[in-house]
Motif scaffolding. Structure first.
Motif, PDB file in Angstrom:
ATOM      1  N   PHE A   3       8.197   4.076  48.285  1.00 52.09           N
ATOM      2  CA  PHE A   3       8.948   4.024  49.475  1.00 52.09           C
ATOM      3  C   PHE A   3       8.397   5.111  50.333  1.00 52.09           C
ATOM      4  O   PHE A   3       8.162   6.215  49.683  1.00 52.09           O
ATOM      5  N   GLY A   4       8.517   4.925  51.802  1.00 46.94           N
ATOM      6  CA  GLY A   4       8.021   5.890  52.769  1.00 46.94           C
ATOM      7  C   GLY A   4       6.657   6.254  52.537  1.00 46.94           C
ATOM      8  O   GLY A   4       6.385   7.509  52.431  1.00 46.94           O
ATOM      9  N   TYR A   5       5.546   5.525  52.266  1.00 45.93           N
ATOM     10  CA  TYR A   5       4.273   5.852  52.306  1.00 45.93           C
ATOM     11  C   TYR A   5       3.770   6.966  53.383  1.00 45.93           C
ATOM     12  O   TYR A   5       3.200   7.855  52.990  1.00 45.93           O
ATOM     13  N   ALA A   6       4.160   6.552  54.748  1.00 49.80           N
ATOM     14  CA  ALA A   6       3.359   7.395  55.823  1.00 49.80           C
ATOM     15  C   ALA A   6       4.304   8.837  55.629  1.00 49.80           C
ATOM     16  O   ALA A   6       3.569   9.826  55.799  1.00 49.80           O
ATOM     17  N   SER A   7       5.489   8.938  55.164  1.00 48.69           N
ATOM     18  CA  SER A   7       6.221  10.187  55.125  1.00 48.69           C
ATOM     19  C   SER A   7       5.591  10.890  53.771  1.00 48.69           C
ATOM     20  O   SER A   7       5.414  12.388  53.838  1.00 48.69           O
ATOM     21  N   MET A   8       5.134  10.271  52.761  1.00 53.25           N
ATOM     22  CA  MET A   8       4.405  11.078  51.637  1.00 53.25           C
ATOM     23  C   MET A   8       3.152  11.653  52.000  1.00 53.25           C
ATOM     24  O   MET A   8       2.774  12.684  51.886  1.00 53.25           O
ATOM     25  N   VAL A   9       2.335  10.905  53.172  1.00 53.32           N
ATOM     26  CA  VAL A   9       1.032  11.313  53.490  1.00 53.32           C
ATOM     27  C   VAL A   9       1.339  12.582  54.325  1.00 53.32           C
ATOM     28  O   VAL A   9       0.865  13.671  54.178  1.00 53.32           O
ATOM     29  N   TYR A  10       2.442  12.675  55.246  1.00 58.57           N
ATOM     30  CA  TYR A  10       2.637  13.715  56.052  1.00 58.57           C
ATOM     31  C   TYR A  10       3.316  15.041  55.197  1.00 58.57           C
ATOM     32  O   TYR A  10       2.979  16.047  55.380  1.00 58.57           O
ATOM     33  N   ALA A  11       4.369  14.581  54.212  1.00 62.11           N
ATOM     34  CA  ALA A  11       4.633  15.892  53.419  1.00 62.11           C
ATOM     35  C   ALA A  11       3.449  16.391  52.583  1.00 62.11           C
ATOM     36  O   ALA A  11       3.244  17.488  52.458  1.00 62.11           O
ATOM     37  N   THR A  12       2.421  15.671  51.954  1.00 64.34           N
ATOM     38  CA  THR A  12       1.408  16.161  51.525  1.00 64.34           C
ATOM     39  C   THR A  12       0.628  17.136  52.451  1.00 64.34           C
ATOM     40  O   THR A  12       0.421  18.322  51.878  1.00 64.34           O
ATOM     41  N   ALA A  13       0.293  16.505  53.455  1.00 59.38           N
ATOM     42  CA  ALA A  13      -0.462  17.592  54.524  1.00 59.38           C
ATOM     43  C   ALA A  13       0.619  18.619  54.987  1.00 59.38           C
ATOM     44  O   ALA A  13       0.111  19.786  55.087  1.00 59.38           O
ATOM     45  N   SER A  14       1.955  18.620  54.982  1.00 58.69           N
ATOM     46  CA  SER A  14       2.631  19.671  55.262  1.00 58.69           C
ATOM     47  C   SER A  14       2.561  20.720  54.070  1.00 58.69           C
ATOM     48  O   SER A  14       2.527  22.099  54.592  1.00 58.69           O
ATOM     49  N   ILE A  15       2.579  20.220  53.065  1.00 63.06           N
ATOM     50  CA  ILE A  15       2.655  21.303  51.744  1.00 63.06           C
ATOM     51  C   ILE A  15       1.238  22.098  51.841  1.00 63.06           C
ATOM     52  O   ILE A  15       1.225  23.273  51.673  1.00 63.06           O
ATOM     53  N   ALA A  16       0.367  21.098  52.228  1.00 62.94           N
ATOM     54  CA  ALA A  16      -1.204  21.924  52.091  1.00 62.94           C
ATOM     55  C   ALA A  16      -1.123  22.859  53.262  1.00 62.94           C
ATOM     56  O   ALA A  16      -1.669  23.877  52.958  1.00 62.94           O
ATOM     57  N   PHE A  17      -0.644  22.622  54.729  1.00 62.71           N
ATOM     58  CA  PHE A  17      -0.640  23.764  55.513  1.00 62.71           C
ATOM     59  C   PHE A  17       0.126  24.804  55.104  1.00 62.71           C
ATOM     60  O   PHE A  17      -0.229  26.072  55.270  1.00 62.71           O
ATOM     61  N   LEU A  18       1.529  24.442  54.429  1.00 61.08           N
ATOM     62  CA  LEU A  18       2.370  25.751  54.061  1.00 61.08           C
ATOM     63  C   LEU A  18       1.775  26.503  53.066  1.00 61.08           C
ATOM     64  O   LEU A  18       2.022  27.857  52.955  1.00 61.08           O
ATOM     65  N   SER A  19       0.873  26.034  52.260  1.00 64.90           N
ATOM     66  CA  SER A  19       0.413  26.914  51.100  1.00 64.90           C
ATOM     67  C   SER A  19      -0.506  27.630  51.569  1.00 64.90           C
ATOM     68  O   SER A  19      -0.719  28.894  50.910  1.00 64.90           O
ATOM     69  N   PHE A  20      -0.916  27.873  52.867  1.00 68.98           N
ATOM     70  CA  PHE A  20      -1.826  28.958  53.376  1.00 68.98           C
ATOM     71  C   PHE A  20      -0.883  30.135  53.926  1.00 68.98           C
ATOM     72  O   PHE A  20      -1.559  31.085  54.173  1.00 68.98           O
ATOM     73  N   ILE A  21       0.352  29.885  54.079  1.00 72.59           N
ATOM     74  CA  ILE A  21       1.250  31.006  54.628  1.00 72.59           C
ATOM     75  C   ILE A  21       2.275  31.460  53.945  1.00 72.59           C
ATOM     76  O   ILE A  21       3.183  32.003  54.429  1.00 72.59           O
TER      77      ILE A  21
END
Lengths: 394, 518
Positions: free
Chosen positions: B273-291
């Motif tokens: 379920f929600g393949y695209a949102s999985m990709v975006y969520a992963t990218a968001s987590i990666a971005f947040l991990s820097f701040i």
């Protein structure tokens, strides 16, 4: 063997029953168990939750902790509930036929926005608590706290009162040679004493590595960092003894540098303070006194237990530090011995510089003790005035 | 397609191999060896903590055990395991014949055993091994460190070089070697999560290298980066370390997200379920991990503005992480589920990782963190995200893809037994740590006050159960490799992905001509 099995079984049973009671315990903050006197110890033994503490701030933190905890529990109940519902109802073995859906922008938006709103609701009380915790202005009493490997030093600023606070649990208790006391590892030779209902400001720093000063009942935890002075504050509402520990890994004896805070009525505190000043006065007078060998030896043994035993061993046999039995220092020239105690050892950061940690009487006694204990039998002794002369001449 | 030439014979095959499957296998075995070694260190810790008092080890050795346990598990067990899975799976998942840079691939694996030999040898040196925790805060790790710290620094440098090379290889493979028609948004999520992880690694491994180099300078060349006495700053160390350290913990979890996203749809018999949102969520987590790095430092005395920023940013991570969990649950919802071993591990991953996420959210609340910080509550938290998160997902992946790798099915009964033993062992070990932490037990202490005794005893029993279950896991894997029912090419019922279109066991060379992509 059977006895062990039996004990194990009864223990597991106890654990199981406690776990069953977990929701009730958490809701009531463990008070169910504390209801009868007999159960008090038991409640402490099976302590499950954060203490509510004895300050307005600690209670606020406790409430915040419970609020977030319950929000998490409810989210968990909903999410895991749906999961288990699916696992039970939608299994192949009961003939479930898979649906085809695999995306929905509306749902994705909903479960992005709703959690975000919940987070904002959590952030509001958290922010207000944090602002309170950071307001260290207008303190009634300032106490400087210095972390050392491995003891705490307290200094009442402007009062001319200061002392070191060492673990008072004996090595024999730690190594299981004698039964452990009630406050095993959470007891010190000299506790920090503060009055209740006064705003106390702690100025926290460290002398060697990082430490952290933490007393759960006060909800104060601040890192002690060389080169920095961190501040924190508390207003304790109830007289009592509150215990804590160093919370930042600081080397070998990290687990053995507890904190004990005695909070008392203002009048008792003033009496204590006067007593301390008196003590300092007497100590100053004693600096010029001459002590007998027995006095020096007995005092030196106590100083040794509090300051040296962790590295040099109960019988001077060594450990992290070298052996003191028949060593070049303890059985060599006495000036050399004084020098090591007063100035430390160049290039060796583990051996403390005791010249500014122990007073001259303690230094004279502990050196005398070491030169005569464990078969060293040097027969020589020092008086406080000898240390004073040494310090002046260097 | 087919075997133009098979693997070389003897030890030379492994030493000189450039084959992604061989290298993946070596990474996985190496990782398992480190997992057992780190596990032995952990059991020394739990044995000492079985009851109050000092019984088995001295405090200085205890500190070496906590340090080496952390280092072995993070750098030796989890990261190499994910690299092993990446090596095996990414080329097969994107329809590539091998990794883009096969010789570098060999090199990035083979320097690892040397790094860990160097690190482990410190335990036998005078003054002992590193004893300052896996976070090695200065000045305990510089001015006050044992002489072996220099070996530790070089070992970290080698591990970092290995990780960076591995990451470059993965990025180059994913971006350049996909079969025609395999667009980015058609890639399996394991490939996506690894692509993002690889960027994180390239970003932060040099920061770690800088951090340990400054330590080296402080120790040997008279600088004072981290020494207050020389005008340096011990807090600088923590900022630099956690700027590496926080992305690092996501490096250890993002590929796990990819694994769960592969396994759950297969056994729910329903697309993710929600393949695209999985990709975006992963990218968001990666971005947040820097701040969010300074949430590890709430008690160092930051200004309140910093404290608030890092608290808010950290809380935000719950949003994309929540999206992922909701997506997995929706994938299971109205599916047609069966519960083979990989699925059991994957479901346990979702549940237990969520529990770790909840305690993470609690830790994000700065005022409450003043009570949680550096207690066993934190130990419970990160073991709940790392053991069921990283370790369970790796085990799930092994059960899921092992039939493809070796051509034999594992024994389902044994697999399930392994799962339940691990699951019970894990919870008995780590759940009580929440309680002792909240009740006030600091972490990294070799001995504790009497009121913590009972829960510690339970945790120690759980730890031994968990530890011995992993020896059982080794037995199951060896048994499967040596024989067992033959696996079909698809292995499972209609699994998604190119790796299931090739024979089982996977031939030495696959996709020498690109497969057609629908």
């Amino acid at each position: 063997m059977r006895l062990i099995t039996k004990q194990l079984a009864s223990k597991l049973l106890l654990v199981f029953s406690r776990l069953m009671m977990l929701p009730v315990l958490l809701m009531t903050g463990g008070q169910v168990l504390a209801a009868s006197d007999a159960a008090v110890d038991e409640a402490q033994r099976w302590g499950l939750n954060m203490t509510e503490g004895v300050t307005a701030v600690s209670r606020e933190i406790y409430d915040l902790h419970m609020l977030i905890f319950w929000i998490c529990v409810w989210i968990g109940v909903v999410v895991f509930g749906i999961m288990f519902y699916s696992m039970i109802m939608h299994r192949k073995s009961v003939g479930a036929v898979p649906a085809k859906f695999h995306e929905s922008t509306a749902v994705e938006l909903a479960w992005t926005i709703v959690p975000a709103i919940i987070l904002v609701l959590m952030a509001i009380p958290a922010t207000s608590s944090l602002i309170k915790i950071y307001d260290t202005t207008e303190a009634d009493i300032d106490i400087k706290i210095v972390g050392h490997q491995w003891k705490w030093q307290y200094e009442y600023l402007g009062q001319d009162v200061g002392f070191f606070s060492n673990l008072s649990t004996s090595q024999d208790e730690i190594y299981g040679l004698v039964p452990k006391g009630e406050h095993y590892l959470l007891e010190v030779d000299e506790p920090l004493v503060i009055p209740i209902n006064k705003k106390i400001r702690f100025l926290i720093t460290a002398n060697d590595v990082l430490h952290a000063w933490w007393v759960p009942a006060l909800a104060v935890k601040r890192d002690a960092i060389p080169g920095y002075i961190n501040d924190a504050w508390t207003i304790v509402e109830e007289p009592g003894t509150y215990r804590g520990q160093c919370a930042e890994l600081c080397g070998k004896e990290h687990g053995f540098m507890p904190i004990v805070v005695e909070a008392m009525e203002e009048q008792d505190y003033q009496n204590w303070l006067a007593g301390k000043k008196q003590e300092a006065e007497e100590l100053r007078a004693a600096m010029s006194q001459t002590f007998s060998m027995d006095e020096l030896y007995a005092r030196g043994e106590k100083v040794y237990q509090a300051n040296c035993v962790a590295c040099h061993g109960v019988n001077g046999e060594g450990g992290l530090g070298p052996s003191l039995v028949g060593s070049g220092i303890t059985t060599g020239p006495i000036d050399n011995h004084i020098n090591v105690m007063v100035n430390g050892v160049a290039g060796n950061v583990v051996m403390p510089v005791f010249g500014n940690q122990l007073n001259n009487i303690d230094l004279a006694s502990v050196i005398t003790f070491k030169r005569n204990a464990w078969g060293n039998n040097m027969g020589d002794q020092l008086q406080p005035v000898d240390i004073l002369t040494f310090k002046k001449n260097q | 397609m087919g075997d133009h030439h098979g693997p070389a014979k003897g030890f030379g095959r492994w030493l000189f191999t450039t084959n992604h499957k061989d290298i993946g296998t070596m990474y996985l075995w190496f990782s398992f060896a480190m997992f057992l070694l780190g596990g032995v260190f952990a059991l020394v810790i739990r044995a000492e903590l079985f009851q109050p008092g000092l019984q088995l080890v001295r405090p200085e050795f205890f500190n070496q055990m906590t340090t080496m346990h952390g280092l072995a598990m993070v750098f030796g067990a989890v990261m190499p395991a994910f690299l092993g899975l990446a090596n095996w799976l990414i080329p097969m998942m994107v329809g590539a014949p091998d990794m883009a840079l096969p010789r570098m691939n060999n090199w990035s694996f083979w320097i690892l055993p040397f790094a860990f030999a160097l690190l482990a040898s410190t335990l036998f040196m005078e003054g002992g091994g590193p004893n300052f925790g896996w976070t090695f805060y200065a000045p305990l790790s510089t001015t006050y460190a044992p002489p072996s710290v220099t070996y530790f620094i070089f070992a970290i440098h080698i591990m970092g070089a290995s990780s960076i090379m591995g990451s470059i290889n993965i990025i180059a493979t994913i971006l350049n070697m996909r079969a025609p028609g395999m667009t980015l948004m058609k890639m399996p999520l394991f490939v996506w999560t690894w692509l993002i992880t690889a960027y994180l690694l390239i970003a932060v491994m040099p920061v770690l290298a800088g951090c340990v180099t400054m330590m080296l300078m402080d120790i040997h060349f008279g600088t004072s980066f981290f020494s207050a006495a020389g005008g340096g700053d011990p807090i600088l160390f923590q900022h630099v370390f956690w700027f590496f350290g926080h992305p690092e913990v996501y490096i250890m979890i993002l590929p796990a997200f990819g694994i769960a996203s592969a396994i759950i749809p297969t056994f729910a018999r329903k697309p993710l379920f929600g393949y695209a949102s999985m990709v975006y969520a992963t990218a968001s987590i990666a971005f947040l991990s820097f701040i969010v790095w300074a949430h590890h430092m709430f008690t160092v005395g930051m200004p309140i503005a910093g404290e608030l920023f890092f608290m808010y940013a950290t809380m935000l991570i719950a949003v994309p992480t929540g999206v992922k969990v909701f997506n997995w649950v929706s994938t299971m919802f109205r599916g047609s589920m069966t519960f083979e071993t990989p699925m059991l591990f994957a479901i346990a991953f979702v549940i237990l990782f969520s529990i770790g996420g909840f305690s993470g959210l609690m830790l994000a609340i700065a005022p409450a963190d003043f009570q949680y910080h550096d207690t066993y509550f934190v130990v419970a938290h990160f073991h709940y995200v790392l053991v069921p998160g990283a370790i369970f997902s790796i085990m799930a992946a092994v059960y899921y893809w092992l039939p493809k790798w070796c051509g034999n099915m594992y024994d389902e009964r044994l697999g399930k037994a392994h799962f339940w033993l691990s699951f019970i062992g894990l919870n008995v070990t780590f759940f009580p740590m929440h309680f002792v932490g909240l009740a006030g037990m600091p972490r990294r202490i070799p001995d504790y006050a009497l009121q913590f005794a009972d829960f510690n005893q339970i945790a120690s029993m759980g730890a031994f159960l968990f530890g011995f279950s992993q020896v059982f896991f080794l037995f199951i894997v060896i048994k499967t490799i040596r024989g067992g029912a033959k696996a079909t090419d698809e292995v499972w019922e209609n699994p998604e992905g190119l790796e299931w279109t090739i024979p089982s066991p996977a031939p030495y060379h696959t996709f020498t001509t690109p497969p057609p992509i629908k």
